[in-house]
Each structure stands twice: as structure tokens, then as C-alpha cells.
Design an enzyme around this catalytic site. Structure first.
Site, PDB file in Angstrom:
ATOM      1  N   SER A  19      52.841  21.189  66.086  1.00 41.10           N
ATOM      2  CA  SER A  19      52.663  21.507  67.807  1.00 41.10           C
ATOM      3  C   SER A  19      51.373  20.603  68.144  1.00 41.10           C
ATOM      4  CB  SER A  19      52.947  22.805  67.969  1.00 41.10           C
ATOM      5  OG  SER A  19      51.463  23.496  67.683  1.00 41.10           O
ATOM      6  N   GLU A  20      50.480  20.565  67.666  1.00 35.77           N
ATOM      7  CA  GLU A  20      49.255  20.156  67.969  1.00 35.77           C
ATOM      8  C   GLU A  20      49.340  18.583  68.134  1.00 35.77           C
ATOM      9  OE1 GLU A  20      44.397  19.522  66.789  1.00 35.77           O
ATOM     10  OE2 GLU A  20      45.806  20.903  65.662  1.00 35.77           O
ATOM     11  N   ARG A  21      50.265  17.976  67.350  1.00 34.13           N
ATOM     12  CA  ARG A  21      50.277  16.421  67.338  1.00 34.13           C
ATOM     13  C   ARG A  21      51.286  16.160  68.634  1.00 34.13           C
ATOM     14  NH1 ARG A  21      50.787  16.909  61.693  1.00 34.13           N
ATOM     15  NH2 ARG A  21      52.992  17.077  61.855  1.00 34.13           N
ATOM     16  N   THR A  22      52.177  16.979  69.024  1.00 35.86           N
ATOM     17  CA  THR A  22      52.779  16.669  70.295  1.00 35.86           C
ATOM     18  C   THR A  22      52.040  16.864  71.655  1.00 35.86           C
ATOM     19  OG1 THR A  22      53.606  18.734  70.697  1.00 35.86           O
ATOM     20  CG2 THR A  22      54.810  17.501  68.950  1.00 35.86           C
ATOM     21  N   LEU A  23      50.858  17.209  71.539  1.00 30.29           N
ATOM     22  CA  LEU A  23      50.179  17.584  72.807  1.00 30.29           C
ATOM     23  C   LEU A  23      49.277  16.324  73.300  1.00 30.29           C
ATOM     24  CD1 LEU A  23      48.907  21.109  72.188  1.00 30.29           C
ATOM     25  CD2 LEU A  23      50.800  20.322  73.474  1.00 30.29           C
TER      26      LEU A  23
END
Length: 244
Positions: A19-23
Site C-alpha cells: 500500500s505504501e508504494r501506491t501512495l
């Protein structure tokens, strides 16, 4: 720690990292500039796609029709813009399936986009775009924008990105209600030229789109005539002692 606990911990860490990579935005487009003219809406955007600070892609189309009466432009993350276009395709298909003779107007599409952007912002998983939505239905012109956190408004002219700082003052000075198509294009080109001079993410390859009661027309890509011989460009640090 037993294998089940280790598996759970690995799963939690994996989902968090995913999820962090999509932010964070990866490939982004710069400003969109739009205005009302006598017969409808004009919108301009360049075709650059920046990978970080590198101008990686030179043919990214960021102006798209949205149904019969609307035109959408986007700055920000390109893949998120593609996701938004998929949402709109589903919305318009669902609306057409009613076959009741009615179709979504620009105000309805703008309201829908506002809800989508605000909903994703509340999930802490925003769509990393600023959107401009213009259109004409039943003789009524409509122009609005919505940011990545759901901030939205309508106006006679709107911009995104650096355009808010560099193009909006020009539009406030020179826009008027009875602007012809030719004068509207010249005004947009003036704004895009200023952005090209001052915005490192802008490129000299742009499109201008028009929407009227007759429908949407998007120009082929073209370049603006520019002049780089200004003294401020030749010696940008004159008078600034101690600077680079």
C-alpha cells in the site's frame, strides 16, 4: 515465534509495503489550463510525462471526452488518470443502459468526480490528480476543477499545478465573457508559453481541445513558437551576489 505468527507478520508487512508504494506518483503530467469562450469550453495541456524529474514520455494525451457533453483534463499521476477514465466509462455505460433519452451533463460528471476524489482521500489512498471538467449541455456552459483531496469549484477559467501561479493571473487580466474561439486559443497559447518558460515539467508539444453543443474536437499535437533570448534567461543570476 511459531510459523503461523511469522506468516501473519510477513503478511502484514507485505500488505503495508504494497500500500505504501501506491501512495507516491511515478509518471506525472503538468498543468492543465481551461476557459469558457463564446460558444463553449477550451482546454489546453502539454503531452509530457515526467518520471520523477526526468521528462520520460513525450506523447501522453491528457485531454479526453467524457460522455456526450463533457471534456476532461488531468494533471498528476497518469495511471491514476487512466483509472478515473475507467470509472467514467462504467458510469456512462450504466447511464446509457437506462435508454431514457437523457445523458449525463458536465455538472453531474463533475459532482461524481468530486465524490470519487474525496472518497479515496478519506481512505488515505488518493488518486494523485487534479482534474478539470468542462462541458456544454442545453446551451449552458460549465467549467470546474477538483483536486486530489476533493477540493472543488466552478469558475470562468481554471488551472491546475503551476498554472495556478503563472497562468491564472494572465487569465484574470485578459479573459472576458464574449471571447471568440480564435482569441481563446491565443490566450491559452500565451499561458502555455509562460508555463513552458518557467515550469521544468512542461514541454513544447501540446494539444488544445474544444467542446461546444456540436461535440468535442481535440487538436493534433503542435509546438509553440518560442524566444529564449531574454536577458533574464541569458544571465539569470545577475544582481544576485553569492548565488550559483
Amino acid at each position: 515465534m511459531d510459523s503461523n505468527q511469522a506468516g501473519k507478520q510477513h503478511s502484514l508487512m507485505g500488505s503495508e509495503a504494497a500500500s505504501e508504494r501506491t501512495l507516491y506518483p511515478y509518471v506525472t503530467g503538468s498543468s492543465v489550463v481551461a476557459l469558457k469562450f463564446k460558444d463553449g469550453i477550451l482546454m489546453a495541456a502539454d503531452m509530457g510525462g515526467s518520471y520523477g524529474s526526468t521528462l520520460r514520455y513525450k506523447s501522453v494525451e491528457r485531454l479526453k471526452p467524457a460522455g456526450k457533453h463533457s471534456l476532461l483534463g488531468a494533471s498528476g499521476e497518469i495511471s491514476d488518470f487512466q483509472e478515473i477514465l475507467r470509472y467514467l466509462d462504467e458510469l456512462i455505460l450504466y447511464d446509457n443502459m437506462w435508454d431514457d433519452g437523457n445523458s449525463l451533463g458536465p455538472k453531474e460528471v463533475h459532482n461524481y468526480l468530486t465524490r470519487v476524489m474525496y472518497n479515496r482521500r478519506n481512505k488515505f489512498d488518493p488518486l494523485w490528480n487534479s482534474l478539470v471538467l468542462g462541458g456544454v449541455k442545453n446551451g449552458q456552459k460549465y467549467l470546474g476543477m477538483v483536486s486530489m483531496i476533493g477540493v472543488n469549484f466552478e469558475d470562468n477559467h481554471v488551472t491546475t499545478g503551476f498554472g495556478n501561479h503563472l497562468a491564472r493571473p494572465i487569465l484574470r487580466d485578459e479573459w472576458h465573457e464574449n471571447l471568440s474561439y480564435e482569441d481563446g486559443v491565443k490566450l491559452l497559447e500565451k499561458c502555455m508559453r509562460v508555463l513552458l518558460y518557467r515550469d521544468r515539467s512542461a514541454i513544447n508539444k501540446l494539444q488544445i481541445a474544444k467542446i461546444t453543443e456540436e461535440g468535442v474536437t481535440i487538436s493534433p499535437p503542435y509546438a509553440l513558437k518560442t524566444f529564449w533570448g531574454f536577458s533574464a534567461f541569458e544571465n539569470p543570476t545577475v544582481g544576485a551576489e553569492g548565488s550559483w
